[in-house]
Design a protein around this motif. Structure first.
Motif: not given
Length: 104
Positions: A37-56
């Motif tokens: 639904a576009g309700q999640v942002a990573v480092n301030g940018e909306v991301d719709t990829r559930r499998g996106r890899h996050l790092h420390v």
């Protein structure tokens, strides 16, 4: 906005897993829905990829659609190196019998 640090094992974690681990959502199904639904942002940018890899150091925030602003946020943190998690033979209990426990 308060950002909680959430330690993860390894070098990275997927976005869907992280928002569950950080208690930003209650279940994997909810994680899938809010990401799509576009309700999640990573480092301030909306991301719709559930499998996106996050790092420390990555900051994940969850928008509250009713309020129109960022509700909660969590930062991917390095795992805590707990020195109490290893076995030290010099300080071990001498009465411990490994054969007793091995055969249970």
């Amino acid at each position: 906005m308060h950002i909680q640090d959430v330690p993860v094992r390894g070098d990275d974690i997927r976005l869907g897993q992280f928002i569950k681990l950080a208690n930003l959502v209650e279940s994997g199904g909810t994680a899938k829905e809010v990401i799509a639904a576009g309700q999640v942002a990573v480092n301030g940018e909306v991301d719709t990829r559930r499998g996106r890899h996050l790092h420390v150091g990555d900051v994940v925030s969850l928008r509250d659609p009713e309020a129109g602003d960022t509700g909660t946020a969590a930062r991917v943190a390095a795992p805590v190196d707990d020195e109490d998690d290893f076995f030290d033979e010099a300080t071990a209990d001498d009465n411990f019998d490994p054969e007793k426990w091995r055969n249970l």
